[in-house]
Design an enzyme around this catalytic site. Sequence first.
Site, PDB file in Angstrom:
ATOM      1  N   HIS A 255      30.554 -38.817 -29.993  1.00  0.00           N
ATOM      2  CA  HIS A 255      29.334 -38.589 -29.221  1.00  0.00           C
ATOM      3  C   HIS A 255      28.115 -39.155 -29.957  1.00  0.00           C
ATOM      4  CE1 HIS A 255      26.809 -36.100 -26.433  1.00  0.00           C
ATOM      5  NE2 HIS A 255      25.966 -36.175 -27.446  1.00  0.00           N
ATOM      6  N   GLU A 256      27.980 -38.801 -31.221  1.00  0.00           N
ATOM      7  CA  GLU A 256      26.812 -39.258 -31.979  1.00  0.00           C
ATOM      8  C   GLU A 256      26.873 -40.762 -32.249  1.00  0.00           C
ATOM      9  OE1 GLU A 256      24.455 -37.318 -31.977  1.00  0.00           O
ATOM     10  OE2 GLU A 256      25.514 -35.441 -31.586  1.00  0.00           O
ATOM     11  N   HIS A 259      25.109 -42.452 -29.411  1.00  0.00           N
ATOM     12  CA  HIS A 259      23.653 -42.475 -29.606  1.00  0.00           C
ATOM     13  C   HIS A 259      23.253 -43.560 -30.609  1.00  0.00           C
ATOM     14  CE1 HIS A 259      22.435 -39.041 -27.241  1.00  0.00           C
ATOM     15  NE2 HIS A 259      23.219 -38.203 -27.889  1.00  0.00           N
ATOM     16  N   GLU A 285      21.731 -40.181 -23.539  1.00  0.00           N
ATOM     17  CA  GLU A 285      22.899 -39.319 -23.368  1.00  0.00           C
ATOM     18  C   GLU A 285      23.997 -40.021 -22.584  1.00  0.00           C
ATOM     19  OE1 GLU A 285      24.740 -35.649 -24.377  1.00  0.00           O
ATOM     20  OE2 GLU A 285      22.942 -36.680 -25.081  1.00  0.00           O
TER      21      GLU A 285
END
Length: 490
Positions: A255-256, A259, A285
């Site tokens: 997930h990170e 980003h 997101e």
Amino acid sequence: MSAYDDLMAFQRETEALAQVAGRLGWDQETVMPRGAAEQRSEEMAAMEGVLHARRTDPRIAGWLGQARAADDVAAAQLRLIRRSYERAVKVPASLAQEIARVTSMAQGIWAEARAKEDVPGFLPVLADVIRLRQEEGAALAGGGDPYDALIDDYEPGATAETIGAMFGRMRPRLVALREKVLGAARQPVGLSGHFGAEAQMRFARDLASAFGYDWSRGRLDLAVHPFSSGSGDDARITTRVVESEPFNCFYSTIHEVGHACYELGIDGDYRLTPLGAGVSMGVHESQSRIYENQLGRSRAFTGWMFGQMRERFGEFGVNDADAFHAAVNRVQPGFIRTEADEVHYNLHIMMRFDLERALIRGDLAVGDLEAAWNDRFAADFGVTVDRPSHGMLQDVHWSVGLFGYFPTYSLGNVYAGCLHRALRADIPDLDDHLARGDAAPATAWLRERLQRHGGLREPRATIAHACGFEPSEGPLLDYIEAKFAAIYDL
């Protein structure tokens, strides 16, 4: 030099200082000594004072009045600088500094309260944060809705009304799917066993590499609440480790990485300019969620993960790749938003959206928040909150003043659904690559279609340009329904 050149030179220094301030925040959440919290709050307030003075410098108005855009890039730079300036001048410097000071302190108080399950210990500083953000929202709104003004800081163009309408369309389909899934005869099992911290972190690094994370411009650390920080040539990520629940670490990392790869993928010519960062938190997101879910939780990629985990951890109670895929995507009405499955995740956001809007509007007292949270959670998820760290203390966002931020998580999911539909149409053999642990075709598509453009377009236009159609919640809901119907034999 022209007025435009003078403005951009000034802006470049402002952006550089903002990166320094961001690095203070990264340090606070990763390696700062606990005893330094009070001093750090003063440092953050001082940095905010410098930044606010620069963002409201009267020369900006003069430069904006004289500057002429030679092309679309220059026009976008001026648009974003004008927007930032017009917002900044509405907020008194003393208020901006006080928000920075209090939220820096509040973050440490929240972390300690979360560890001790101590809601009363957190409420006084939370009340201060809410009061300050109410003042800021009122200053920005100029007689309009303060909550809309706060949302606009994270997702320009979005309002509580449009977000609420979107949630109204999404909720019935999500609730109906949840009831079918939880009532299905087939119920996947989770993993069992012990997954050592060092082995988890080694695999987390390999997962980050599989999704194209540039280690020469980033690093992976541990944090209470995983986050990504920085842009340009320095975009760092964090994760967390629970030795009985390895998916927490692995999918927080992916997930990170989404980003960070957005920031690292922006055209280098935009570095330290307004275009050199993600255009909105919803679009940001969309990158983290498509990396984590549509790619990272796909049947093809989890098939590769299954083999990797068998080599690294041995037996863990799941015997084949199909069962592993089901375990990765198992639907459960759990307490923790960041661990929520794709069916439940947006329901968590809808709850937070309603609660924080009520807090900012003064319809919900801070002292009543825990009871309101627990009542709403029981009604929405059918589960009674057993402790504050599973309830209102689980997220860092309110302690650091991020009111208006939560709805962008669902906007990101919606945008990711649109991007995934377009991506699959353009790369029909994508699963062949994912099955080998190779996400490069997908990440290259996202970098070319979306990431490299940074803030060139408005948020919804950014998604429409990448996809070739206007964004809506339909593609996300269609994807979720099809995916979980297959997993649960619905």
